[in-house]
Design a protein around this motif. Sequence first.
Motif, mmCIF file in Angstrom:
data_model
loop_
_atom_site.group_PDB
_atom_site.id
_atom_site.type_symbol
_atom_site.label_atom_id
_atom_site.label_comp_id
_atom_site.label_asym_id
_atom_site.label_seq_id
_atom_site.Cartn_x
_atom_site.Cartn_y
_atom_site.Cartn_z
ATOM 1 N N ALA A 1 0.831 -1.214 0.000
ATOM 2 C CA ALA A 1 0.000 0.000 0.000
ATOM 3 C C ALA A 1 0.862 1.259 0.000
ATOM 4 C CB ALA A 1 -0.937 -0.002 1.203
ATOM 5 N N LEU A 2 1.982 1.220 0.688
ATOM 6 C CA LEU A 2 2.851 2.401 0.747
ATOM 7 C C LEU A 2 3.578 2.643 -0.573
ATOM 8 C CD1 LEU A 2 4.423 1.996 4.299
ATOM 9 C CD2 LEU A 2 2.574 3.529 3.590
ATOM 10 N N ILE A 3 4.077 1.571 -1.182
ATOM 11 C CA ILE A 3 4.787 1.695 -2.460
ATOM 12 C C ILE A 3 3.849 2.242 -3.532
ATOM 13 C CG2 ILE A 3 5.927 0.396 -4.310
ATOM 14 C CD1 ILE A 3 6.954 -1.522 -2.143
ATOM 15 N N GLY A 4 2.565 1.921 -3.419
ATOM 16 C CA GLY A 4 1.575 2.381 -4.386
ATOM 17 C C GLY A 4 1.470 3.898 -4.468
ATOM 18 N N TRP A 5 1.936 4.599 -3.461
ATOM 19 C CA TRP A 5 1.881 6.069 -3.471
ATOM 20 C C TRP A 5 2.946 6.679 -4.364
ATOM 21 C CZ3 TRP A 5 -1.830 9.190 -1.582
ATOM 22 C CH2 TRP A 5 -2.773 8.618 -0.731
ATOM 23 N N VAL A 6 3.951 5.907 -4.795
ATOM 24 C CA VAL A 6 4.992 6.432 -5.677
ATOM 25 C C VAL A 6 4.383 6.586 -7.075
ATOM 26 C CG1 VAL A 6 7.262 6.006 -6.713
ATOM 27 C CG2 VAL A 6 6.810 5.300 -4.346
ATOM 28 N N LEU B 1 -2.859 -9.286 -10.430
ATOM 29 C CA LEU B 1 -3.260 -8.360 -11.491
ATOM 30 C C LEU B 1 -4.429 -7.485 -11.070
ATOM 31 C CD1 LEU B 1 -2.908 -10.597 -14.677
ATOM 32 C CD2 LEU B 1 -1.362 -8.797 -13.875
ATOM 33 N N LEU B 2 -5.377 -8.056 -10.356
ATOM 34 C CA LEU B 2 -6.516 -7.281 -9.863
ATOM 35 C C LEU B 2 -6.041 -6.197 -8.901
ATOM 36 C CD1 LEU B 2 -9.613 -6.978 -9.759
ATOM 37 C CD2 LEU B 2 -9.585 -8.558 -7.819
ATOM 38 N N GLU B 3 -5.186 -6.573 -7.951
ATOM 39 C CA GLU B 3 -4.684 -5.592 -6.991
ATOM 40 C C GLU B 3 -3.830 -4.525 -7.668
ATOM 41 O OE1 GLU B 3 -3.437 -6.116 -2.600
ATOM 42 O OE2 GLU B 3 -1.639 -6.416 -3.798
ATOM 43 N N THR B 4 -3.025 -4.923 -8.626
ATOM 44 C CA THR B 4 -2.169 -3.969 -9.330
ATOM 45 C C THR B 4 -2.997 -3.022 -10.192
ATOM 46 O OG1 THR B 4 -0.374 -5.585 -9.344
ATOM 47 C CG2 THR B 4 -0.192 -3.749 -10.881
ATOM 48 N N THR B 5 -3.989 -3.559 -10.891
ATOM 49 C CA THR B 5 -4.813 -2.730 -11.776
ATOM 50 C C THR B 5 -5.670 -1.746 -10.982
ATOM 51 O OG1 THR B 5 -4.891 -4.534 -13.374
ATOM 52 C CG2 THR B 5 -6.539 -2.802 -13.605
ATOM 53 N N ILE B 6 -6.396 -2.252 -10.011
ATOM 54 C CA ILE B 6 -7.234 -1.357 -9.216
ATOM 55 C C ILE B 6 -6.373 -0.463 -8.337
ATOM 56 C CG2 ILE B 6 -9.029 -1.249 -7.429
ATOM 57 C CD1 ILE B 6 -10.259 -3.710 -8.707
ATOM 58 N N GLY B 7 -5.230 -0.966 -7.908
ATOM 59 C CA GLY B 7 -4.313 -0.173 -7.098
ATOM 60 C C GLY B 7 -3.773 1.046 -7.813
ATOM 61 N N VAL C 1 -6.741 2.289 -0.958
ATOM 62 C CA VAL C 1 -7.679 1.700 -0.001
ATOM 63 C C VAL C 1 -7.911 0.229 -0.371
ATOM 64 C CG1 VAL C 1 -10.057 1.778 0.861
ATOM 65 C CG2 VAL C 1 -8.762 3.901 0.549
ATOM 66 N N PHE C 2 -8.027 -0.051 -1.666
ATOM 67 C CA PHE C 2 -8.212 -1.421 -2.125
ATOM 68 C C PHE C 2 -7.040 -2.305 -1.697
ATOM 69 C CE2 PHE C 2 -8.034 -4.795 -5.371
ATOM 70 C CZ PHE C 2 -9.300 -5.335 -5.208
ATOM 71 N N HIS C 3 -5.809 -1.788 -1.793
ATOM 72 C CA HIS C 3 -4.626 -2.532 -1.344
ATOM 73 C C HIS C 3 -4.775 -2.973 0.103
ATOM 74 C CE1 HIS C 3 -1.630 -2.379 -4.505
ATOM 75 N NE2 HIS C 3 -1.855 -1.095 -4.705
ATOM 76 N N VAL C 4 -5.271 -2.093 0.938
ATOM 77 C CA VAL C 4 -5.380 -2.369 2.365
ATOM 78 C C VAL C 4 -6.359 -3.515 2.630
ATOM 79 C CG1 VAL C 4 -6.121 -1.406 4.592
ATOM 80 C CG2 VAL C 4 -4.694 -0.045 3.058
ATOM 81 N N PHE C 5 -7.422 -3.607 1.845
ATOM 82 C CA PHE C 5 -8.440 -4.600 2.118
ATOM 83 C C PHE C 5 -8.331 -5.874 1.272
ATOM 84 C CE2 PHE C 5 -10.208 -0.664 3.770
ATOM 85 C CZ PHE C 5 -10.501 -1.075 5.060
ATOM 86 N N TRP C 6 -7.760 -5.813 0.074
ATOM 87 C CA TRP C 6 -7.694 -6.995 -0.787
ATOM 88 C C TRP C 6 -6.573 -7.935 -0.369
ATOM 89 C CZ3 TRP C 6 -10.748 -9.660 -3.642
ATOM 90 C CH2 TRP C 6 -10.252 -10.602 -4.541
#
Length: 153
Positions: free
Chosen positions: A35-40, A77-83, A91-96
Amino acid sequence: MPFQLSSDEHLDYIAALLDDIFRIPGTQIRFGLDALIGWVPGIGDAMAGIASFLIVFASWRRGAKSITLVRMIANVLLETTIGAIPVAGDVFHVFWKANRRNYRLLMREKEQPGANTRRDWLFLAIIFSTAIAAVGIPIVILVWILWPYLQWR
């Protein structure tokens, strides 16, 4: 003996590091580096997605069934795409928690080889149908709106 990141403990640690190593104080909500890396901007979600494939690769090396591997890949792929969607994706990262899901799939495969393949196929069918609808519905609406202008007169 060469260093290996494929023991159950190492894979559990990778899942914890990426999905649930931190906790929001005063809550039971956990998140990880994923989830944190996703902010980059630009590359964060791609980097997190690549890291998520460590568990999938280890599962492949252990001989997990193809359907289990495909489901694991779909989770990533779902987490990466929606992420990749700003804020909502984080938020999706945190729950998926694709890595924790994939680790549980690997443990299920280890303890009960071939079990729950019907659930795996159902999950993949739902994901595939949703993806087709997400692409197809806007195209159909666009063609419907533009149809009077596309007619050859």
